[in-house]
Design a protein around this motif. Sequence first.
Motif, PDB file in Angstrom:
ATOM      1  N   GLU A  63      32.913 -75.876 -86.480  1.00 19.20           N
ATOM      2  CA  GLU A  63      33.096 -75.141 -85.235  1.00 19.20           C
ATOM      3  C   GLU A  63      32.176 -75.698 -84.166  1.00 19.20           C
ATOM      4  O   GLU A  63      30.995 -75.892 -84.383  1.00 19.20           O
ATOM      5  CB  GLU A  63      32.784 -73.665 -85.486  1.00 19.20           C
ATOM      6  N   HIS A  64      32.742 -76.000 -82.991  1.00 21.04           N
ATOM      7  CA  HIS A  64      31.888 -76.477 -81.907  1.00 21.04           C
ATOM      8  C   HIS A  64      31.539 -75.324 -80.983  1.00 21.04           C
ATOM      9  O   HIS A  64      32.280 -74.369 -80.833  1.00 21.04           O
ATOM     10  CB  HIS A  64      32.557 -77.623 -81.133  1.00 21.04           C
TER      11      HIS A  64
ATOM     12  N   ASN B  73      37.170 -76.390 -74.128  1.00 19.82           N
ATOM     13  CA  ASN B  73      35.845 -75.930 -74.553  1.00 19.82           C
ATOM     14  C   ASN B  73      35.618 -74.446 -74.293  1.00 19.82           C
ATOM     15  O   ASN B  73      34.510 -74.024 -73.958  1.00 19.82           O
ATOM     16  CB  ASN B  73      34.744 -76.753 -73.883  1.00 19.82           C
ATOM     17  N   TYR B  74      36.682 -73.645 -74.446  1.00 19.31           N
ATOM     18  CA  TYR B  74      36.554 -72.200 -74.409  1.00 19.31           C
ATOM     19  C   TYR B  74      36.566 -71.657 -75.836  1.00 19.31           C
ATOM     20  O   TYR B  74      37.374 -72.105 -76.666  1.00 19.31           O
ATOM     21  CB  TYR B  74      37.716 -71.556 -73.656  1.00 19.31           C
ATOM     22  N   GLY B  75      35.701 -70.691 -76.105  1.00 21.03           N
ATOM     23  CA  GLY B  75      35.803 -69.927 -77.322  1.00 21.03           C
ATOM     24  C   GLY B  75      36.665 -68.706 -77.077  1.00 21.03           C
ATOM     25  O   GLY B  75      37.035 -68.404 -75.935  1.00 21.03           O
ATOM     26  N   LEU B  76      36.982 -67.995 -78.149  1.00 22.67           N
ATOM     27  CA  LEU B  76      37.862 -66.830 -78.052  1.00 22.67           C
ATOM     28  C   LEU B  76      37.167 -65.576 -78.557  1.00 22.67           C
ATOM     29  O   LEU B  76      36.528 -65.574 -79.606  1.00 22.67           O
ATOM     30  CB  LEU B  76      39.124 -67.059 -78.893  1.00 22.67           C
TER      31      LEU B  76
ATOM     32  N   GLY C 267      38.986 -75.980 -84.212  1.00 17.90           N
ATOM     33  CA  GLY C 267      37.546 -76.198 -84.317  1.00 17.90           C
ATOM     34  C   GLY C 267      36.683 -75.441 -83.349  1.00 17.90           C
ATOM     35  O   GLY C 267      35.489 -75.729 -83.233  1.00 17.90           O
ATOM     36  N   SER C 268      37.237 -74.454 -82.616  1.00 18.42           N
ATOM     37  CA  SER C 268      36.444 -73.740 -81.638  1.00 18.42           C
ATOM     38  C   SER C 268      36.066 -72.349 -82.138  1.00 18.42           C
ATOM     39  O   SER C 268      36.594 -71.846 -83.134  1.00 18.42           O
ATOM     40  CB  SER C 268      37.196 -73.636 -80.306  1.00 18.42           C
TER      41      SER C 268
END
Length: 224
Positions: free
Chosen positions: A3-4, A39-42, A63-64
Amino acid sequence: MTEHKPEKKVCVFCGSSFGVDPNFSKSASELGVLLSNNNYGLVYGGGTTGLMGCVAKAVASNGSYVHGIIPEALVSKERKNLDEIKKMNEELKESVENHRGATPLDDSYGKTTIVPDMHTRKRMMAQEADGFVAMPGGFGTLEEVMEITTWSQLGIHAKPIVLFNIDHFYDEFIGFLGNCVAKGFISPENGTIISVATTPEEVISKLQSYKVPEGRFNLSWKNQ
């Protein structure tokens, strides 16, 4: 997949059902991939069925960061290890109930936090997120997007709010809001708090280009 760490996190409100239009789930998955690619997370309500599951799995599998927040009352009664899960804040591996039945959670949908009630869930999502997107859904989705919009109007936050109008799903709702402006119940300035997008790409664009409307209340919310 490792996970980035995202630059920002988006809270997505949506249904735990798929709806009758296959494009709903297709668009939800496409949005999830685009969120991760940008490059957004949820942050979301923690379910894995319906549109909730589509967007969460798309973000996580790319991968986020994904954080599901679910009230304890929605956790299935079949939960032998609930106390340990709470204590360790591990991923929920049992099942939660929605209006259609069981909604299983597993590692492929990111991490899960169990909270005591709906109010705590919505507050946590709002505090963690840097923006909000509403996809098709029912009563819960409408309530969530209306509350977060009201919070913007009152000055509690100044984060972007985007209505993802897949296949004209929200046309009548958008018309209702326009009528509220026309009839004098919402100011023209506050009528622009919600941005509207019709494609996943436009959702990303509206999040990135959002400008906070003039004319909102500038109140103190220190206790929020």
